[in-house]
Design a protein around this motif. Structure first.
Motif, short mmCIF file in Angstrom:
data_model
loop_
_atom_site.label_atom_id
_atom_site.label_comp_id
_atom_site.label_asym_id
_atom_site.label_seq_id
_atom_site.Cartn_x
_atom_site.Cartn_y
_atom_site.Cartn_z
N TRP A 165 0.89 -1.16 0.00
CA TRP A 165 0.00 0.00 0.00
C TRP A 165 0.93 1.20 0.00
O TRP A 165 1.57 1.51 1.00
CB TRP A 165 -0.88 -0.03 1.23
CG TRP A 165 -1.94 1.03 1.27
CD1 TRP A 165 -2.44 1.76 0.23
CD2 TRP A 165 -2.66 1.44 2.43
NE1 TRP A 165 -3.43 2.61 0.66
CE2 TRP A 165 -3.58 2.44 2.01
CE3 TRP A 165 -2.62 1.06 3.78
CZ2 TRP A 165 -4.46 3.06 2.92
CZ3 TRP A 165 -3.47 1.69 4.66
CH2 TRP A 165 -4.39 2.67 4.24
N GLN A 224 -0.63 5.89 -3.46
CA GLN A 224 -2.02 5.42 -3.43
C GLN A 224 -2.78 6.07 -2.28
O GLN A 224 -3.88 6.59 -2.44
CB GLN A 224 -2.05 3.90 -3.30
CG GLN A 224 -1.54 3.17 -4.53
CD GLN A 224 -1.25 1.71 -4.25
OE1 GLN A 224 -1.13 1.27 -3.09
NE2 GLN A 224 -1.12 0.92 -5.32
N ALA A 225 -2.18 6.05 -1.08
CA ALA A 225 -2.85 6.60 0.10
C ALA A 225 -3.02 8.11 0.02
O ALA A 225 -3.89 8.67 0.70
CB ALA A 225 -2.07 6.23 1.36
N TYR A 282 -10.24 0.19 5.43
CA TYR A 282 -9.53 0.23 4.16
C TYR A 282 -9.53 -1.17 3.55
O TYR A 282 -9.61 -2.17 4.27
CB TYR A 282 -8.10 0.73 4.37
CG TYR A 282 -8.05 2.16 4.87
CD1 TYR A 282 -8.07 3.23 3.99
CD2 TYR A 282 -8.03 2.43 6.24
CE1 TYR A 282 -8.05 4.55 4.45
CE2 TYR A 282 -8.02 3.74 6.71
CZ TYR A 282 -8.03 4.80 5.82
OH TYR A 282 -8.03 6.10 6.28
N PRO A 288 -5.48 -1.31 -4.19
CA PRO A 288 -6.40 -0.67 -3.24
C PRO A 288 -7.79 -0.50 -3.82
O PRO A 288 -7.94 -0.14 -4.99
CB PRO A 288 -5.73 0.68 -2.96
CG PRO A 288 -4.84 0.93 -4.12
CD PRO A 288 -4.39 -0.41 -4.60
N GLY A 314 2.57 -1.92 4.38
CA GLY A 314 2.27 -0.49 4.31
C GLY A 314 3.45 0.35 4.76
O GLY A 314 3.26 1.42 5.32
N GLY A 325 -7.79 2.90 -1.34
CA GLY A 325 -7.95 1.94 -0.25
C GLY A 325 -9.11 2.27 0.66
O GLY A 325 -9.57 1.41 1.42
N PHE A 376 -8.43 -3.86 -0.08
CA PHE A 376 -7.60 -4.17 -1.24
C PHE A 376 -8.17 -5.41 -1.91
O PHE A 376 -8.82 -6.23 -1.25
CB PHE A 376 -6.15 -4.41 -0.80
CG PHE A 376 -5.62 -3.32 0.10
CD1 PHE A 376 -4.92 -2.25 -0.41
CD2 PHE A 376 -5.88 -3.35 1.48
CE1 PHE A 376 -4.48 -1.23 0.42
CE2 PHE A 376 -5.44 -2.33 2.32
CZ PHE A 376 -4.73 -1.27 1.78
N THR A 392 3.82 4.17 4.79
CA THR A 392 2.45 4.66 4.61
C THR A 392 1.66 4.67 5.91
O THR A 392 1.08 5.69 6.28
CB THR A 392 1.72 3.79 3.56
OG1 THR A 392 2.45 3.82 2.34
CG2 THR A 392 0.30 4.29 3.32
N LEU A 436 0.71 -8.27 2.58
CA LEU A 436 0.59 -6.86 2.24
C LEU A 436 1.46 -6.06 3.21
O LEU A 436 1.50 -6.36 4.40
CB LEU A 436 -0.86 -6.38 2.34
CG LEU A 436 -1.11 -4.91 1.97
CD1 LEU A 436 -0.99 -4.71 0.46
CD2 LEU A 436 -2.48 -4.45 2.46
#
Length: 444
Positions: free
Chosen positions: A17, A21-22, A308, A321, A267, A326, A310, A270, A265
């Motif tokens: 992630w 994207q975030a 959130y 996401p 992050g 997401g 995915f 992030t 996954l």
């Protein structure tokens, strides 16, 4: 550096992630839940209740015990300040014949018998008349000063019975530590450089495609040398925000035998906390859901307390996401902390999402501000009970809130839902309501 082995023998990094994207996280009509008001009746007025999960069968369906469905929640006495509830959390069970009216059956584990000085969230499996209650053992049993060591544990051997008076869960339970961080794929407490350390929230899952028996959990990815981590698009300060969704596999299918594998996954750079990971499998893919807070996003990213999600074509696939950023479900800007700890499960053509009623009527106060309010005001502004259940539609990589059910209404597979109406009534508050279709006005 964390890698995972492919079938052809090659290794690659887990899906990520990313910060880019975030950065697209933004409230919209599709993702903002309606304003929530206190229910007419509290499930357990003498308790704070949060982080709830369903008793499920091995195939993921909701288990029924002679017509009853059972849920488990973290609980604490209601006379405690809400901010201290995690320090004494215990798991209690609740049962219902209709999925609307819940009765508290009591504590699952007798005091002092489970691992940890308190128990945090997990999942529950009912298989071959045997109960497996997976939980997070937080701290150490008998400690006088709270610690934040986290291990994944299970209690097995209890019995569940039901009669005209309700459901009863009784021991004795055998407790076992199943998993601890290995320091390679999953950060140990002594490696942690982040704001919060995590190794918790076990969630049992049997992959319908492969039959593989898995346990998902929340963790952190070790970042031993930030200067050497050029695979992350973040500066060294952001790398301290290193949340991941971990996985362990039972080769035999035995729910008490697990082997750690690399995350499914990450992050890193992030977000620090990818809480309570779980999967909903639909024709269009594997939908992986996590909860997270606005304050656990890395510097430079403005996220919310939200659910959130995915999607990938397999459990270990390349997760993209949902809704591009997401974001699946969040609270209105005027009530940003009204619900938390979302749990999604499939229901016919929809996805239902439960959560707990958190802080409300804050009138612009932050959660840090709440801690400085008089005790009576802290109590008044905390819900501490089941929130209204949300109805979602999901197609490919997009989701949309359709409406709500009542507080704590948790339907089972064959239960028909009320027809969707045209719109939620405007309550005059000026608050956003992301749901444009619903079963009626949100409970007030």
């Amino acid at each position: 550096m964390t890698h995972r082995m492919e079938r052809d023998g090659r290794t690659r990094s887990p899906p990520r992630w990313t910060r880019s994207q975030a950065a697209g996280i933004e409230r919209s009509d599709e993702t903002v839940a309606p304003i929530v008001y206190p229910p007419e009746e509290d499930v357990a007025p003498d308790l704070h209740c949060w982080d709830t999960w369903l008793l499920r069968s091995r195939d993921g369906s909701i288990a029924e015990i002679d017509g009853y469905r059972v849920v488990f929640s973290l609980t604490a006495p209601a006379d405690l300040l809400p901010g201290t509830r995690h320090d004494v959390a215990t798991i209690r069970y609740f049962y219902s014949a209709d999925g609307r009216n819940w009765t508290c059956g009591g504590r699952v584990f007798p005091e002092g018998t489970a691992f940890g000085s308190r128990q945090w969230a997990g999942s529950a499996l009912y298989d071959d008349d045997r109960l497996y209650l997976f939980y997070t053992a937080a701290g150490s049993r008998g400690e006088t000063e709270l610690s934040y060591t986290q291990r994944i544990a299970v209690g097995t051997g209890g019995t569940i019975t039901a009669d005209e008076d309700g459901v009863s869960i009784a021991g004795p339970f055998e407790h076992e530590i199943l998993l601890e961080p290995d320091g390679e794929h999953y950060e140990r407490e002594d490696q942690s450089r982040g704001m919060i350390y995590t190794f918790r929230d076990p969630w049992f899952f049997e992959d319908p495609a492969s039959g593989e028996t898995c346990l998902l959990f929340e963790a952190n990815t070790p970042i031993p040398d930030p200067e050497d981590e050029d695979r992350f698009d973040a500066d060294p300060a952001a790398l301290a925000y290193n949340g991941s969704v971990g996985i362990a596999v039972s080769r035999s299918g035995d729910p008490t035998e697990w082997t750690l594998e690399p995350p499914i996954l990450e992050g890193v750079g992030t977000n620090q906390e990818l809480e309570r990971p779980h999967v909903v499998v639909r024709d269009d893919g594997y939908h992986l859901f996590v909860s997270s807070h606005e304050h656990t996003f890395a510097p430079g990213i403005a996220g919310y307390d939200a659910l959130y999600g995915f999607v990938a074509d397999s459990l270990r696939g390349e997760y993209a996401p949902l809704n591009e950023s997401g974001l699946v479900v969040t609270n209105p800007a005027s009530a940003p902390f009204q619900t938390y700890s979302w749990l999604a499960y499939p229901h016919r053509e929809e996805i239902l999402v439960s959560s707990f009623f958190n802080y409300y009527d804050l009138q612009g106060l932050s959660l840090d501000d709440v801690a400085h309010l008089p005790p009576a005001e802290q109590q008044r502004r905390f819900g501490g009970t089941l929130a209204p259940t949300l109805r979602l539609t999901a197609e490919n990589a997009s989701t949309r809130i359709l409406g709500t059910l009542e507080h704590g209404h948790l339907p089972i597979a064959d239960e028909e839902l009320p027809p969707l109406l045209s719109a939620f009534a405007d309550d005059g508050s000026g608050a956003e309501s992301g749901a444009r279709y619903g079963d009626g006005p949100v409970s007030r």
